[in-house]
Design a protein around this motif. Structure first.
Motif, PDB file in Angstrom:
ATOM      1  N   ASP A 154       0.837  -1.199   0.000  1.00  0.00           N
ATOM      2  CA  ASP A 154       0.000   0.000   0.000  1.00  0.00           C
ATOM      3  C   ASP A 154       0.873   1.250   0.000  1.00  0.00           C
ATOM      4  O   ASP A 154       1.976   1.265   0.559  1.00  0.00           O
ATOM      5  CB  ASP A 154      -0.898   0.042   1.241  1.00  0.00           C
ATOM      6  N   ARG A 155       0.351   2.295  -0.596  1.00  0.00           N
ATOM      7  CA  ARG A 155       1.003   3.600  -0.538  1.00  0.00           C
ATOM      8  C   ARG A 155       0.244   4.431   0.488  1.00  0.00           C
ATOM      9  O   ARG A 155      -0.934   4.738   0.305  1.00  0.00           O
ATOM     10  CB  ARG A 155       0.980   4.271  -1.910  1.00  0.00           C
ATOM     11  N   THR A 214       2.666  10.291  -6.644  1.00  0.00           N
ATOM     12  CA  THR A 214       1.810   9.139  -6.981  1.00  0.00           C
ATOM     13  C   THR A 214       1.397   9.146  -8.444  1.00  0.00           C
ATOM     14  O   THR A 214       0.512   8.377  -8.831  1.00  0.00           O
ATOM     15  CB  THR A 214       0.540   9.111  -6.105  1.00  0.00           C
ATOM     16  N   ARG A 264      -2.283   9.456  -9.086  1.00  0.00           N
ATOM     17  CA  ARG A 264      -3.196   8.361  -8.726  1.00  0.00           C
ATOM     18  C   ARG A 264      -3.830   8.572  -7.358  1.00  0.00           C
ATOM     19  O   ARG A 264      -4.996   8.245  -7.139  1.00  0.00           O
ATOM     20  CB  ARG A 264      -2.420   7.042  -8.750  1.00  0.00           C
ATOM     21  N   TYR A 274      -3.263   8.312  -2.870  1.00  0.00           N
ATOM     22  CA  TYR A 274      -2.772   7.350  -1.883  1.00  0.00           C
ATOM     23  C   TYR A 274      -3.837   6.311  -1.546  1.00  0.00           C
ATOM     24  O   TYR A 274      -5.025   6.620  -1.467  1.00  0.00           O
ATOM     25  CB  TYR A 274      -2.337   8.075  -0.609  1.00  0.00           C
ATOM     26  N   ASP A 275      -3.378   5.081  -1.336  1.00  0.00           N
ATOM     27  CA  ASP A 275      -4.300   4.019  -0.930  1.00  0.00           C
ATOM     28  C   ASP A 275      -4.900   4.316   0.442  1.00  0.00           C
ATOM     29  O   ASP A 275      -6.090   4.076   0.674  1.00  0.00           O
ATOM     30  CB  ASP A 275      -3.563   2.671  -0.875  1.00  0.00           C
ATOM     31  N   VAL A 276      -4.059   4.807   1.347  1.00  0.00           N
ATOM     32  CA  VAL A 276      -4.498   5.131   2.710  1.00  0.00           C
ATOM     33  C   VAL A 276      -3.939   6.494   3.087  1.00  0.00           C
ATOM     34  O   VAL A 276      -2.751   6.763   2.878  1.00  0.00           O
ATOM     35  CB  VAL A 276      -4.015   4.074   3.727  1.00  0.00           C
ATOM     36  N   ALA A 280      -6.352  11.193  -1.304  1.00  0.00           N
ATOM     37  CA  ALA A 280      -6.685   9.768  -1.403  1.00  0.00           C
ATOM     38  C   ALA A 280      -7.056   9.396  -2.836  1.00  0.00           C
ATOM     39  O   ALA A 280      -7.635  10.191  -3.576  1.00  0.00           O
ATOM     40  CB  ALA A 280      -7.836   9.434  -0.468  1.00  0.00           C
ATOM     41  N   ARG A 281      -6.737   8.184  -3.213  1.00  0.00           N
ATOM     42  CA  ARG A 281      -7.138   7.688  -4.527  1.00  0.00           C
ATOM     43  C   ARG A 281      -8.634   7.393  -4.540  1.00  0.00           C
ATOM     44  O   ARG A 281      -9.292   7.358  -3.495  1.00  0.00           O
ATOM     45  CB  ARG A 281      -6.361   6.418  -4.880  1.00  0.00           C
ATOM     46  N   GLY A 291     -10.139   4.973  -2.051  1.00  0.00           N
ATOM     47  CA  GLY A 291      -9.105   4.816  -1.039  1.00  0.00           C
ATOM     48  C   GLY A 291      -9.685   4.938   0.363  1.00  0.00           C
ATOM     49  O   GLY A 291     -10.898   5.096   0.555  1.00  0.00           O
ATOM     50  N   THR A 292      -8.813   4.867   1.354  1.00  0.00           N
ATOM     51  CA  THR A 292      -9.225   4.888   2.757  1.00  0.00           C
ATOM     52  C   THR A 292      -8.616   6.089   3.460  1.00  0.00           C
ATOM     53  O   THR A 292      -7.415   6.344   3.326  1.00  0.00           O
ATOM     54  CB  THR A 292      -8.769   3.600   3.473  1.00  0.00           C
TER      55      THR A 292
END
Length: 256
Positions: free
Chosen positions: A148-149, A211, A214, A216-218, A235-236, A239-240
């Motif tokens: 994860d990023r 990124t 794109r 961030y995943d989190v 956030a993507r 994402g979270t």
């Protein structure tokens, strides 16, 4: 024993020293000879009257984080014994036996565990609440996975600097926002793959730079307020975002 108590809300001047009876461990409890404690924002908010529901009855013994040596063990406690060096987030809140601003602290044994041998009492006392907060946010709530990023806001702060380390431990690529180069160096030493001096870059700029646009995943937001809007931007899609300071109102239209 000597304790520091408050009997009303205010600044540091509301603390006063008193003598109180020695605590005795009941079932499931331990007594700790306190060697060190620390100050968290929640401790200041309780003292100031900002969170009355969390305030213990007056006269209140505050502060949650503690490191010390077990001096008494109650019935039913099997993982600790007298003489153990321990740490934990064990009190200072309404509903818990006592706080750490005392020579000895009575607490629920389930809130305490043995202190790592490579940490001093002072170092250990600085970690429990911020570590629990970061672990719950990143592992339990965001369920960060290897690969994860992750963006940690305020990687030089109390929760943030632990969040950087936990996210890295979980296998993530970790970026963090900081306010100056000194904090950036510290964050890199703790494992951050990239540090973002947020005062010199817009959210769109650093999302594009780090990124490829794109996102961030989190995103772990330890700041709140307007920064939560920045977290939405960073956030993507799908994402979270995990926030630990959500006491504000936000327009969620851009999220749709």
């Amino acid at each position: 024993m000597k304790v520091m108590t408050i009997s009303g809300f205010g600044g540091p001047e509301v603390f006063s020293e008193h003598d109180m009876p020695e605590p005795q461990a009941g079932e499931g409890q331990v007594v700790i000879d306190v060697k060190a404690s620390s100050v968290n924002p929640i401790d200041i908010k309780i003292r100031s009257g900002m969170v009355p529901l969390a305030t213990p009855p007056f006269p209140a013994v505050l502060h949650s984080d503690v490191a010390g040596i077990v001096s008494e063990v109650g019935q039913g406690v099997s993982h600790l014994q007298v003489g153990d060096e321990v740490w934990g987030c064990g009190g200072g809140f309404n509903g818990l036996p006592s706080g750490a601003l005392a020579e000895r602290m009575l607490t629920d044994a389930q809130l305490i565990t043995k202190k790592p041998k490579n940490l001093s009492f002072v170092e250990a006392a600085a970690l429990p609440l911020v570590s629990l907060t970061a672990w719950f946010a990143l592992s339990d709530r965001a369920q960060v996975q290897a690969g994860d990023r992750v963006l940690v806001h305020a990687g030089g702060g109390g929760v943030g600097h632990v969040g950087v380390q936990i996210a890295k431990h979980l296998g993530a690529t970790v970026h963090t926002t900081v306010s100056n180069e000194q904090k950036a160096r510290a964050a890199r030493e703790l494992g951050a793959d990239e540090t973002i001096l947020y005062r010199g870059l817009s959210v769109d700029d650093y999302v594009k730079k780090y990124t490829d646009g794109r996102g961030y995943d989190v995103v772990f937001d330890t700041v709140g307020g307007d920064n939560l809007d920045a977290s939405f931007q960073a956030a993507r899609f799908a994402g979270t975002i995990v926030n630990i300071a959500a006491r504000s109102t936000h327009d969620l239209t851009p999220m749709h």
